[in-house]
Design a protein around this motif. Sequence first.
Motif, mmCIF file in Angstrom:
data_model
loop_
_atom_site.group_PDB
_atom_site.id
_atom_site.type_symbol
_atom_site.label_atom_id
_atom_site.label_comp_id
_atom_site.label_asym_id
_atom_site.label_seq_id
_atom_site.Cartn_x
_atom_site.Cartn_y
_atom_site.Cartn_z
ATOM 1 N N PHE A 1 45.359 43.439 11.675
ATOM 2 C CA PHE A 1 45.723 42.054 11.362
ATOM 3 C C PHE A 1 44.884 41.076 12.193
ATOM 4 C CE2 PHE A 1 48.703 38.392 12.098
ATOM 5 C CZ PHE A 1 48.550 37.844 10.848
ATOM 6 N N THR A 2 44.675 41.403 13.474
ATOM 7 C CA THR A 2 43.812 40.564 14.313
ATOM 8 C C THR A 2 42.392 40.534 13.774
ATOM 9 O OG1 THR A 2 45.145 41.192 16.240
ATOM 10 C CG2 THR A 2 43.003 40.195 16.675
ATOM 11 N N TYR A 3 41.917 41.694 13.348
ATOM 12 C CA TYR A 3 40.574 41.775 12.780
ATOM 13 C C TYR A 3 40.469 40.929 11.518
ATOM 14 C CZ TYR A 3 36.592 43.917 10.352
ATOM 15 O OH TYR A 3 35.430 44.123 9.670
ATOM 16 N N MET A 4 41.508 40.938 10.675
ATOM 17 C CA MET A 4 41.500 40.116 9.467
ATOM 18 C C MET A 4 41.463 38.634 9.820
ATOM 19 S SD MET A 4 44.172 40.005 6.237
ATOM 20 C CE MET A 4 45.479 39.192 7.164
ATOM 21 N N LEU A 5 42.205 38.240 10.860
ATOM 22 C CA LEU A 5 42.202 36.840 11.279
ATOM 23 C C LEU A 5 40.820 36.407 11.756
ATOM 24 C CD1 LEU A 5 45.565 36.489 13.247
ATOM 25 C CD2 LEU A 5 45.085 35.810 10.900
ATOM 26 N N ILE A 6 40.165 37.257 12.532
ATOM 27 C CA ILE A 6 38.825 36.927 13.034
ATOM 28 C C ILE A 6 37.830 36.842 11.881
ATOM 29 C CG2 ILE A 6 36.920 37.746 14.472
ATOM 30 C CD1 ILE A 6 39.007 38.977 16.333
ATOM 31 N N ASN A 7 37.922 37.791 10.948
ATOM 32 C CA ASN A 7 37.012 37.766 9.801
ATOM 33 C C ASN A 7 37.239 36.520 8.939
ATOM 34 O OD1 ASN A 7 35.159 39.399 7.803
ATOM 35 N ND2 ASN A 7 36.878 38.708 6.583
ATOM 36 N N ASP A 8 38.507 36.178 8.688
ATOM 37 C CA ASP A 8 38.805 34.984 7.897
ATOM 38 C C ASP A 8 38.337 33.718 8.602
ATOM 39 O OD1 ASP A 8 39.911 36.505 5.928
ATOM 40 O OD2 ASP A 8 41.995 36.085 6.440
ATOM 41 N N THR A 9 38.429 33.703 9.933
ATOM 42 C CA THR A 9 37.954 32.541 10.685
ATOM 43 C C THR A 9 36.447 32.373 10.538
ATOM 44 O OG1 THR A 9 39.740 32.838 12.298
ATOM 45 C CG2 THR A 9 37.884 31.451 12.954
ATOM 46 N N LEU A 10 35.705 33.478 10.664
ATOM 47 C CA LEU A 10 34.246 33.409 10.489
ATOM 48 C C LEU A 10 33.884 33.003 9.064
ATOM 49 C CD1 LEU A 10 33.160 36.614 12.460
ATOM 50 C CD2 LEU A 10 32.960 34.237 13.190
ATOM 51 N N GLN A 11 34.641 33.515 8.090
ATOM 52 C CA GLN A 11 34.387 33.176 6.692
ATOM 53 C C GLN A 11 34.607 31.693 6.434
ATOM 54 O OE1 GLN A 11 33.301 34.299 3.872
ATOM 55 N NE2 GLN A 11 34.106 32.722 2.540
ATOM 56 N N ILE A 12 35.711 31.167 6.932
ATOM 57 C CA ILE A 12 36.016 29.759 6.686
ATOM 58 C C ILE A 12 35.075 28.852 7.467
ATOM 59 C CG2 ILE A 12 37.772 27.990 7.074
ATOM 60 C CD1 ILE A 12 39.855 29.920 6.182
ATOM 61 N N LEU A 13 34.750 29.211 8.704
ATOM 62 C CA LEU A 13 33.814 28.399 9.486
ATOM 63 C C LEU A 13 32.464 28.283 8.788
ATOM 64 C CD1 LEU A 13 34.510 29.529 13.172
ATOM 65 C CD2 LEU A 13 34.866 27.255 12.210
ATOM 66 N N SER A 14 31.933 29.428 8.343
ATOM 67 C CA SER A 14 30.626 29.411 7.688
ATOM 68 C C SER A 14 30.681 28.729 6.327
ATOM 69 C CB SER A 14 30.090 30.851 7.547
ATOM 70 O OG SER A 14 31.000 31.659 6.808
ATOM 71 N N SER A 15 31.724 29.004 5.543
ATOM 72 C CA SER A 15 31.795 28.422 4.204
ATOM 73 C C SER A 15 32.070 26.919 4.251
ATOM 74 C CB SER A 15 32.867 29.131 3.372
ATOM 75 O OG SER A 15 34.148 28.927 3.930
ATOM 76 N N VAL A 16 32.924 26.479 5.174
ATOM 77 C CA VAL A 16 33.196 25.046 5.287
ATOM 78 C C VAL A 16 31.961 24.309 5.795
ATOM 79 C CG1 VAL A 16 34.529 23.317 6.559
ATOM 80 C CG2 VAL A 16 35.689 25.270 5.534
ATOM 81 N N LEU A 17 31.223 24.921 6.720
ATOM 82 C CA LEU A 17 29.987 24.294 7.189
ATOM 83 C C LEU A 17 28.973 24.171 6.056
ATOM 84 C CD1 LEU A 17 28.285 23.147 9.462
ATOM 85 C CD2 LEU A 17 27.641 25.475 10.100
#
Length: 327
Positions: free
Chosen positions: A59-75
Amino acid sequence: MPNLTELPSNTTSSSNLSIIVKVCVVIPLFVAFLYFIILTLYTFASHRQFFDSSRYILFTYMLINDTLQILSSVLLFLLVMGSVNFAIVYCAPLLFMSTATFLNTPLILSTMSLERYVAIFYPFHRPTIWKPEWIWVIILSLWFISCILPTVDFVLMRLKPGVDVYSTPVLCKTTVLNTSPIQSLFKVSLNGIFFAVVAVVILFTYIRILLETRNMRQDRTSVRKALHTVLLHGFQLFLSMMAFSQPVAELLLTQRVSLTQADMSFIYYFCFILLPRFLSPLIYGLRDEVLRSYMMKAMPCYATRVDPRKEMKTTKQDYNNCFCGFC
């Protein structure tokens, strides 16, 4: 003549208003998502017992992956909305991170479904690879698999004539790198196979746990909760797969609905890329009673209202009783 001169001004004004609305929709949700992620990761870091469970590590790994995904996609979203052009050498890492983390999401969902399957069918003799001290091997393998497609994408990249990787400013979009029809066909085919395999894994675990729910007479509640968790994984995978239906939807809807291609792209981006990742930590995090209680205590507004003499202490037995997690 006056009407002709006013038309571009109205079009520009409407376009600017559309951009402002899109940014105002994305940014508040993005900030709320980051707050929840920081709160969750702080809770995990403050209570080491969470890292004794493979479920919480994934679950922690999913949170980190989703954070990287949203950071890059929103940028990338903000750069496109602002029509910011820069060299491909700076654009490529953002596109690589966005693609890799997007593909990593279904891999994580299938892995979490398999973890529930192993927890149900092998509760006392769990295979070594699924134990907390070895789960990192699975996580590294998922990262390796998810990086294959963007790596091949960059290897097959064919730029337009006159475009220099280091100096020519371009709009940072995947279409800049995917200019060959063969490359696009290869990418669509590989994505289809990729998501089909993941869907089979989730469907297999769902059916097996469903059959186990009917056969078991004791602890059926825990198995049923695991069944609901796998079902949520399947629903999230469905939302991710819907992102690939954008070209077909554009052909069918743009002719019948007064939406531009940019508006249609934003709707798909928000509904099938951002929204599932905004909701996933809320769905999986807040459904877990142990994690939810610790997170509420970590919130400043809640901590000021808690009487230390009446604070509920979660014992190790209670922690182990939350067998199926995300319940």
